[in-house]
Motif scaffolding. Structure first.
Motif, short mmCIF file in Angstrom:
data_model
loop_
_atom_site.label_atom_id
_atom_site.label_comp_id
_atom_site.label_asym_id
_atom_site.label_seq_id
_atom_site.Cartn_x
_atom_site.Cartn_y
_atom_site.Cartn_z
N VAL A 84 -21.20 98.02 41.23
CA VAL A 84 -21.26 96.73 41.92
C VAL A 84 -20.06 96.65 42.86
O VAL A 84 -19.01 97.24 42.60
CB VAL A 84 -21.23 95.54 40.94
N PRO A 85 -20.19 95.93 43.97
CA PRO A 85 -19.06 95.80 44.88
C PRO A 85 -17.93 94.99 44.26
O PRO A 85 -18.17 94.03 43.53
CB PRO A 85 -19.66 95.08 46.10
N MET A 86 -16.70 95.40 44.50
CA MET A 86 -15.53 94.68 44.01
C MET A 86 -15.07 93.69 45.06
O MET A 86 -15.35 93.85 46.25
CB MET A 86 -14.42 95.68 43.68
N PRO A 87 -14.36 92.62 44.64
CA PRO A 87 -13.88 91.65 45.61
C PRO A 87 -13.04 92.30 46.69
O PRO A 87 -12.21 93.16 46.42
CB PRO A 87 -13.03 90.69 44.75
N ALA A 88 -13.27 91.90 47.93
CA ALA A 88 -12.56 92.48 49.06
C ALA A 88 -11.11 92.01 49.11
O ALA A 88 -10.75 90.97 48.55
CB ALA A 88 -13.28 92.11 50.36
N GLU A 89 -10.30 92.80 49.80
CA GLU A 89 -8.88 92.48 49.92
C GLU A 89 -8.67 91.11 50.56
O GLU A 89 -7.81 90.34 50.14
CB GLU A 89 -8.20 93.56 50.74
N TRP A 90 -9.47 90.80 51.58
CA TRP A 90 -9.28 89.53 52.28
C TRP A 90 -9.52 88.34 51.36
O TRP A 90 -8.92 87.27 51.55
CB TRP A 90 -10.19 89.44 53.51
N LEU A 91 -10.39 88.51 50.34
CA LEU A 91 -10.65 87.41 49.44
C LEU A 91 -9.42 87.08 48.60
O LEU A 91 -9.08 85.92 48.39
CB LEU A 91 -11.84 87.77 48.53
N TYR A 92 -8.72 88.14 48.14
CA TYR A 92 -7.49 87.91 47.40
C TYR A 92 -6.41 87.29 48.31
O TYR A 92 -5.64 86.43 47.88
CB TYR A 92 -6.98 89.23 46.81
#
Length: 392
Positions: free
Chosen positions: A177-185
């Motif tokens: 599954v895709p992991m949360p993107a850097e920009w989201l953090y």
């Protein structure tokens, strides 16, 4: 910078009192900013000067500001769409144009919190900030919003997981599954900083809450409930403004009944609060002359100590327990509920609820009882022998 938060039941005249308080402070030479989130320009009507998204000089030393939630909402959602372009394209989603975006419920509250933060960051520009909050109990929910949103962010996007960003692509392939993107953090971190700044303003010892209510049976109930909600958030009022009080008895029997009702309510309030009565002008105040005629209480002096102390007392030597004291004036025993969940305590008082982290000492204890006495909730904690230091 001192901050005065003003709220009360809807229709009680809190905006007028906020405007009069700000004007009185400005006329004493205090550099004052009055802030309101009312979608209709009630603040401008009271001051006699239209207010809007740009700070406006309403009088010497007095600036009025009414932020526009629609502009902030469009900017935030547009920026979010720009960052999530790849995901939206994969889903086949159609982007929303800024012109078609309408603020959702809660946008006004978020805009007010952002303006509160911005005013605090520019504290050198003003000596006093007067905030016209929404009516209670919406104001109580607004004051708890920074803490609650920060808690949600920490649970959904724990900061410590960002440290593993180098492993995120590998973990994504392993998990499928895709992991949360850097920009989201990064976005979550910025939100956390902004919310923390607003929370710091509310927790500052130079921040006080002032209630405005008309003395009546409905006003008595509203003030009691609002005081309880504020106390659960660690805040209390400095002054209760009894607004639109008829100054003299009258021969009109219908009005005489209202006067007697007001006197009874004010007398009851005086048993608990520092009450300041503001006379009824016989008309809706409009303009600086009418605001000056209102005998509003002065703005609080620095270091009034508005926050209630949730103190922990050590009674291990006497009773073998630690006691957490939580002031809850007006609380009713049957309306209280406590739930221990990990290192947090869920406290419910009437219609209000707050989830608070336990102090470090209490995390090594078990809840052994609780009681309500003299408007104070006292929770007893017994040290856990497996976690408590052996020499204690």
């Amino acid at each position: 910078m001192r901050t005065l938060l003003i709220t009360g039941p809807g229709g009680a005249g809190r905006t007028t009192v906020a405007a009069a308080t700000a004007l009185a402070a400005a006329r004493q030479g205090t550099r004052t900013l009055v802030l309101s989130a009312d979608p209709t320009d009630t603040l401008g009507a009271a001051l006699g000067t239209p207010t809007g998204p740009r700070p406006t000089e309403a009088a010497p030393h007095l600036t009025a500001w009414r932020p526009d939630p629609a502009t902030a909402f469009r900017a935030d959602l547009t920026a979010l769409q720009d960052r999530a372009t790849t995901a939206l394209d994969l889903l086949g989603a159609t982007r929303l144009d800024p012109e078609e975006l309408t603020p959702l419920p809660g946008a006004a509250e978020l805009a007010l919190l952002r303006a509160l933060r911005d005013a605090a960051l520019a504290a050198d520009a003003h000596d006093l900030l007067v905030v016209d909050l929404p009516p209670a109990p919406h104001a109580v929910a607004l004051l708890g919003l920074p803490e609650e949103l920060r808690r949600y962010l920490r649970r959904l996007l724990p900061p410590e997981r960002q440290a593993a960003r180098a492993l995120r692509p590998v973990l994504g392939r392993l998990a499928g599954v895709p992991m949360p993107a850097e920009w989201l953090y990064e976005k979550a971190a910025r939100w956390d900083v902004e919310l923390a700044a607003a929370e710091a303003v509310l927790a500052d010892r130079d921040t006080v809450v002032r209630l405005v209510a008309e003395p009546s049976p409905a006003g008595l109930d509203a003030v009691r409930a609002t005081t309880l909600g504020l106390a659960l958030r660690g805040l209390r009022t400095d002054v209760l403004v009894a607004n639109r009080v008829f100054a003299e008895p009258t021969a009109d029997t219908r009005l005489a009944g209202v006067v007697a009702q007001q006197r009874k309510a004010v007398d009851e309030w005086r048993e608990t609060y520092d009450v300041h009565s503001v006379d009824h002008l016989g008309r809706d105040p409009r303009g600086t002359d009418d605001l000056t005629a209102l005998t509003v209480p002065p703005a609080p002096t620095p270091r009034r100590g508005p926050t209630t102390e949730w103190a922990v007392t050590d009674r291990i030597a006497e009773d073998g327990v630690l006691v957490w004291h939580i002031p809850l004036p007006g609380a009713v025993r049957d309306d209280l509920d406590l739930i221990r969940r990990g290192d947090e305590l869920v406290v419910t008082a009437g219609p209000f609820r707050r989830i608070v982290p336990l102090p470090s000492a209490l995390r090594r204890c078990t809840v052994s009882g609780a009681g309500l006495r003299d408007g104070e909730l006292r929770i007893r904690f017994t040290p856990d022998p497996g976690l408590w230091p052996t020499g204690r």
